[in-house]
Motif scaffolding. Structure first.
Motif, PDB file in Angstrom:
ATOM      1  N   GLU A 280       0.811  -1.215   0.000  1.00 46.49           N
ATOM      2  CA  GLU A 280       0.000   0.000   0.000  1.00 46.49           C
ATOM      3  C   GLU A 280       0.852   1.278   0.000  1.00 46.49           C
ATOM      4  O   GLU A 280       0.312   2.385  -0.016  1.00 46.49           O
ATOM      5  CB  GLU A 280      -0.916   0.016   1.237  1.00 46.49           C
ATOM      6  N   SER A 281       2.173   1.113   0.044  1.00 46.19           N
ATOM      7  CA  SER A 281       3.059   2.285   0.098  1.00 46.19           C
ATOM      8  C   SER A 281       3.847   2.410  -1.199  1.00 46.19           C
ATOM      9  O   SER A 281       3.837   1.512  -2.035  1.00 46.19           O
ATOM     10  CB  SER A 281       4.028   2.173   1.277  1.00 46.19           C
ATOM     11  N   ALA A 282       4.540   3.565  -1.304  1.00 49.53           N
ATOM     12  CA  ALA A 282       5.337   3.784  -2.512  1.00 49.53           C
ATOM     13  C   ALA A 282       6.524   2.858  -2.570  1.00 49.53           C
ATOM     14  O   ALA A 282       6.978   2.483  -3.649  1.00 49.53           O
ATOM     15  CB  ALA A 282       5.808   5.236  -2.562  1.00 49.53           C
ATOM     16  N   THR A 283       7.052   2.508  -1.411  1.00 44.28           N
ATOM     17  CA  THR A 283       8.144   1.537  -1.361  1.00 44.28           C
ATOM     18  C   THR A 283       7.581   0.164  -1.033  1.00 44.28           C
ATOM     19  O   THR A 283       6.551   0.054  -0.368  1.00 44.28           O
ATOM     20  CB  THR A 283       9.168   1.931  -0.290  1.00 44.28           C
ATOM     21  N   PRO A 284       8.253  -0.857  -1.493  1.00 45.90           N
ATOM     22  CA  PRO A 284       7.709  -2.211  -1.265  1.00 45.90           C
ATOM     23  C   PRO A 284       7.623  -2.555   0.221  1.00 45.90           C
ATOM     24  O   PRO A 284       8.624  -2.568   0.930  1.00 45.90           O
ATOM     25  CB  PRO A 284       8.714  -3.115  -1.972  1.00 45.90           C
ATOM     26  N   GLU A 285       6.415  -2.747   0.669  1.00 48.95           N
ATOM     27  CA  GLU A 285       6.150  -3.250   2.016  1.00 48.95           C
ATOM     28  C   GLU A 285       5.125  -4.379   1.883  1.00 48.95           C
ATOM     29  O   GLU A 285       3.916  -4.158   2.007  1.00 48.95           O
ATOM     30  CB  GLU A 285       5.606  -2.135   2.915  1.00 48.95           C
ATOM     31  N   PRO A 286       5.606  -5.561   1.558  1.00 52.08           N
ATOM     32  CA  PRO A 286       4.678  -6.672   1.271  1.00 52.08           C
ATOM     33  C   PRO A 286       3.744  -6.980   2.438  1.00 52.08           C
ATOM     34  O   PRO A 286       4.163  -7.090   3.585  1.00 52.08           O
ATOM     35  CB  PRO A 286       5.605  -7.845   0.991  1.00 52.08           C
ATOM     36  N   LYS A 287       2.454  -7.085   2.072  1.00 56.64           N
ATOM     37  CA  LYS A 287       1.442  -7.546   3.024  1.00 56.64           C
ATOM     38  C   LYS A 287       0.678  -8.707   2.383  1.00 56.64           C
ATOM     39  O   LYS A 287       0.645  -8.851   1.164  1.00 56.64           O
ATOM     40  CB  LYS A 287       0.487  -6.415   3.365  1.00 56.64           C
ATOM     41  N   THR A 288       0.095  -9.488   3.234  1.00 53.93           N
ATOM     42  CA  THR A 288      -0.622 -10.687   2.744  1.00 53.93           C
ATOM     43  C   THR A 288      -2.042 -10.685   3.280  1.00 53.93           C
ATOM     44  O   THR A 288      -2.291 -10.344   4.450  1.00 53.93           O
ATOM     45  CB  THR A 288       0.086 -11.979   3.207  1.00 53.93           C
ATOM     46  N   ARG A 289      -2.946 -11.044   2.405  1.00 51.95           N
ATOM     47  CA  ARG A 289      -4.322 -11.279   2.859  1.00 51.95           C
ATOM     48  C   ARG A 289      -4.859 -12.513   2.117  1.00 51.95           C
ATOM     49  O   ARG A 289      -4.351 -12.891   1.057  1.00 51.95           O
ATOM     50  CB  ARG A 289      -5.209 -10.074   2.630  1.00 51.95           C
ATOM     51  N   PHE A 290      -5.890 -13.105   2.665  1.00 45.57           N
ATOM     52  CA  PHE A 290      -6.495 -14.297   2.069  1.00 45.57           C
ATOM     53  C   PHE A 290      -7.906 -13.967   1.592  1.00 45.57           C
ATOM     54  O   PHE A 290      -8.612 -13.168   2.211  1.00 45.57           O
ATOM     55  CB  PHE A 290      -6.542 -15.443   3.085  1.00 45.57           C
ATOM     56  N   THR A 291      -8.253 -14.580   0.481  1.00 46.35           N
ATOM     57  CA  THR A 291      -9.588 -14.368  -0.064  1.00 46.35           C
ATOM     58  C   THR A 291     -10.158 -15.703  -0.539  1.00 46.35           C
ATOM     59  O   THR A 291      -9.405 -16.633  -0.840  1.00 46.35           O
ATOM     60  CB  THR A 291      -9.551 -13.376  -1.239  1.00 46.35           C
ATOM     61  N   ALA A 292     -11.467 -15.780  -0.587  1.00 44.90           N
ATOM     62  CA  ALA A 292     -12.145 -16.990  -1.079  1.00 44.90           C
ATOM     63  C   ALA A 292     -12.534 -16.784  -2.536  1.00 44.90           C
ATOM     64  O   ALA A 292     -13.131 -15.759  -2.884  1.00 44.90           O
ATOM     65  CB  ALA A 292     -13.380 -17.289  -0.240  1.00 44.90           C
ATOM     66  N   GLN A 293     -12.173 -17.754  -3.369  1.00 44.59           N
ATOM     67  CA  GLN A 293     -12.459 -17.647  -4.800  1.00 44.59           C
ATOM     68  C   GLN A 293     -13.274 -18.856  -5.248  1.00 44.59           C
ATOM     69  O   GLN A 293     -12.889 -19.997  -5.012  1.00 44.59           O
ATOM     70  CB  GLN A 293     -11.169 -17.572  -5.615  1.00 44.59           C
ATOM     71  N   PRO A 294     -14.416 -18.610  -5.897  1.00 39.87           N
ATOM     72  CA  PRO A 294     -15.208 -19.741  -6.415  1.00 39.87           C
ATOM     73  C   PRO A 294     -14.544 -20.346  -7.656  1.00 39.87           C
ATOM     74  O   PRO A 294     -14.066 -19.621  -8.537  1.00 39.87           O
ATOM     75  CB  PRO A 294     -16.549 -19.098  -6.761  1.00 39.87           C
ATOM     76  N   VAL A 295     -14.523 -21.675  -7.718  1.00 37.81           N
ATOM     77  CA  VAL A 295     -13.926 -22.385  -8.847  1.00 37.81           C
ATOM     78  C   VAL A 295     -14.794 -23.598  -9.192  1.00 37.81           C
ATOM     79  O   VAL A 295     -15.746 -23.922  -8.476  1.00 37.81           O
ATOM     80  CB  VAL A 295     -12.488 -22.860  -8.531  1.00 37.81           C
ATOM     81  N   ILE A 296     -14.456 -24.272 -10.286  1.00 35.83           N
ATOM     82  CA  ILE A 296     -15.094 -25.534 -10.686  1.00 35.83           C
ATOM     83  C   ILE A 296     -14.126 -26.664 -10.345  1.00 35.83           C
ATOM     84  O   ILE A 296     -12.969 -26.645 -10.775  1.00 35.83           O
ATOM     85  CB  ILE A 296     -15.424 -25.559 -12.185  1.00 35.83           C
ATOM     86  N   ALA A 297     -14.577 -27.628  -9.566  1.00 38.37           N
ATOM     87  CA  ALA A 297     -13.701 -28.707  -9.105  1.00 38.37           C
ATOM     88  C   ALA A 297     -14.264 -30.066  -9.503  1.00 38.37           C
ATOM     89  O   ALA A 297     -15.473 -30.244  -9.683  1.00 38.37           O
ATOM     90  CB  ALA A 297     -13.528 -28.638  -7.595  1.00 38.37           C
ATOM     91  N   GLN A 298     -13.380 -31.032  -9.628  1.00 37.74           N
ATOM     92  CA  GLN A 298     -13.762 -32.396  -9.975  1.00 37.74           C
ATOM     93  C   GLN A 298     -14.177 -33.163  -8.743  1.00 37.74           C
ATOM     94  O   GLN A 298     -13.585 -33.015  -7.664  1.00 37.74           O
ATOM     95  CB  GLN A 298     -12.589 -33.103 -10.667  1.00 37.74           C
TER      96      GLN A 298
END
Length: 547
Positions: free
Chosen positions: A53-71
């Motif tokens: 979120e800053s001009a210099t790299p400050e890595p952050k991590t978040r998780f999200t749920a994504q719908p997919v097609i599964a076997q």
């Protein structure tokens, strides 16, 4: 790690794996709606996203749920590789691919306590087809002119019914020179040399069966091709039994006698005789295993026609009360000839085996002259349902047994008296005319085919385990199902048009093969027209070897 269940069934254990590209998928749901096996479904996957979120790299991590097609990783809902999901996907986001590491046979048996079942043909492609090693090698030239395939008149008809030799015909010559009949002659129908093989109204959907019937009627009445279709075991609708179109149908009875109560009750109201009666002793795809119609396909109208409850319908592997060839002649042939007052030819269908020639030899010597045909079905024939073990590991090729039967009749001077009809994977490459021609040169009067007809209707199955789910009643194109929603996927008029067009094309191709050898009629037994590039095949079939 305790939540990972290593011994559970995984996609890598199944014969087909789904290839999914989420970046292309718009989650329209078309693939899930089209899959009749419930082999795919929606699923939520947890995805990690790295951002700053800053001009210099400050890595952050978040998780999200994504719908997919599964076997689905279930034995009941495994993917059959039919490819319908790929056909309906607007973005090419999903497809199926064959899994070379599959453990399906082991996993299925250990999970269910029984062997896997399927429809279609055998999946063991261990050698090339015998017919593909044969070529039409005799080409008429200066000493024996060939014919013009476009302008010459050809006689493309084959007999269904017992053919008596000249010295056995019940005729006397009167004083005025005219022939006077003094006895009964067996019924003989001259028909097109390709019969649409026995597929019952239970094995096929009612729309598919209707489409075949429409095509046969059109070929006869509009195109002048006397094509016949076999009802298969299981009877047929009463309305058809009482219609004039019955004359284009060969009624089949097998060991289960399914549907014959209705046929017998309809006899007083029949306005036409059927084209013939076919007594099925065995079939090539699963010889000695009897018939099988799974409960999933025994719909209400099938229960009504066959007079059975909703259950798996198994035909015993042999006719009850028949313990010898002679007894089959006396009981079955005589009784069915008598039932139709000796107006309808009665034939027998057997599976090709080491004993086929013994059966044929006994029938050729039939003293009653009522055996109207010998139908020989080989290992490559299709079926609607069978155990994999039967499909893959039992049976006999039809080519060599056909040749043996013909030569056995020749040795007795009785060739042609009982018409020989052969099948078993004919038209497997889509070229039925060539296969039929070669079988005729080896001694067949005609051929019959079934699986190719389904291919004309849009069947997605093949001999490499693709689809082949006829037994489940979940056919993705509506051919071998009784579920109304799935049956509507089939357009019977389009299917009938495809069948008609194929037969018209095949008729032209058949003449194109007859003309070069100088034959204006079917080349029955003309093995001198064939050559083989395989020495073993040439020796076995007694044709010329070429290299």
């Amino acid at each position: 790690m305790e939540t990972v269940k290593i011994n559970d069934i995984a996609c890598n254990d199944l014969p087909w794996k789904i290839q999914y590209h989420p970046e292309r998928c718009t989650l329209c749901g078309s693939c899930i709606a089209a899959c009749t096996f419930d082999a795919i479904g929606p699923k939520m996957e947890r995805r990690r996203i790295t951002f700053t979120e800053s001009a210099t790299p400050e890595p952050k991590t978040r998780f999200t749920a994504q719908p997919v097609i599964a076997q689905a990783n279930k034995i009941k809902n495994f993917c059959r590789g039919c490819g319908v999901c790929e056909r309906v996907c607007p973005n090419n986001a999903i497809s199926s691919s064959r899994n070379p590491d599959s453990r399906f046979n082991v996993v299925y048996a250990t999970s269910t306590g029984t062997g896997p079942k399927r429809g279609g043909r055998n999946n063991l492609e261990v050698q090339a087809r015998t017919l593909d090693t044969l070529r039409v090698g005799r080409i008429s030239q200066m000493t024996d002119p060939s014919l013009d395939a476009q302008r010459h008149v050809f006689d493309c008809l084959a007999p269904l019914g017992r053919i008596l030799p000249a010295n056995s015909l019940p005729f006397d010559q009167a004083a005025d020179g005219n022939l006077v009949q003094k006895g009964h002659t067996p019924p003989v129908h001259w028909i097109y040399p390709v019969i649409i093989g026995d597929m019952s109204i239970g094995a096929l959907s009612w729309r598919m069966w209707e489409a075949i019937a429409m095509a046969v009627a059109y070929l006869n009445e509009e195109c002048g091709l006397p094509v016949r279709m076999c009802s298969g075991e299981g009877g047929m609708p009463v309305r058809l039994l009482k219609s004039r179109y019955l004359k284009y149908m060969i009624l089949q009875i097998a060991s289960g006698h399914f549907g014959w109560n209705r046929i017998i009750q309809a006899m007083p109201d029949m306005v036409e005789d059927p084209a013939g009666i076919l007594i099925k002793i065995g079939q090539g795809a699963k010889p000695g295993d009897g018939g099988l119609l799974m409960a999933a396909k025994v719909a209400e109208h099938i229960q009504a026609i066959r007079g059975v409850p909703k259950a798996d319908l198994l035909s015993p592997p042999n006719h009850q009360g028949l313990y010898s060839i002679e007894e089959s002649v006396q009981k079955m042939f005589l009784s069915f000839n008598a039932a139709f007052k000796f107006r309808v030819p009665v034939a027998i269908k057997v599976a090709a085996s080491a004993t086929s020639v013994s059966v044929f030899n006994n029938l050729v010597r039939d003293p009653y002259n009522i055996v109207g045909g010998f139908f020989l079905d080989g290992i490559d024939g299709g079926t609607g349902a069978a155990h994999d073990i039967s499909l893959d590991h039992t049976g006999h090729p039809s080519v060599s047994k056909l040749r043996d039967c013909y030569l056995a009749a020749v040795a007795q001077g009785r060739q042609g008296q009982i018409p020989l009809w052969a099948a078993g994977g004919l038209g497997k490459t889509g070229n039925l005319a060539a296969d039929a021609f070669k079988m005729m040169c080896l001694g067949a009067n005609g051929v019959f085919t079934g699986k190719l007809i389904l291919q004309m209707a849009g069947c997605l199955g093949n001999d490499h385990s693709r689809c082949n789910a006829c037994n489940t009643g979940l056919c993705p194109v509506g051919i071998t199902t009784q579920q109304p929603v799935l049956v509507k996927r089939l357009d019977p008029e389009r299917v009938a048009e495809n069948i008609v067009n194929y037969f018209l094309a095949m008729d032209v191709e058949l003449r194109k093969l007859m003309a070069p050898i100088g034959n204006s009629s079917l080349p029955i037994g003309r093995s001198d027209c064939l050559v083989s590039s395989d020495k073993a095949v040439a020796d076995r079939l007694q044709v010329q070897y070429v290299c």
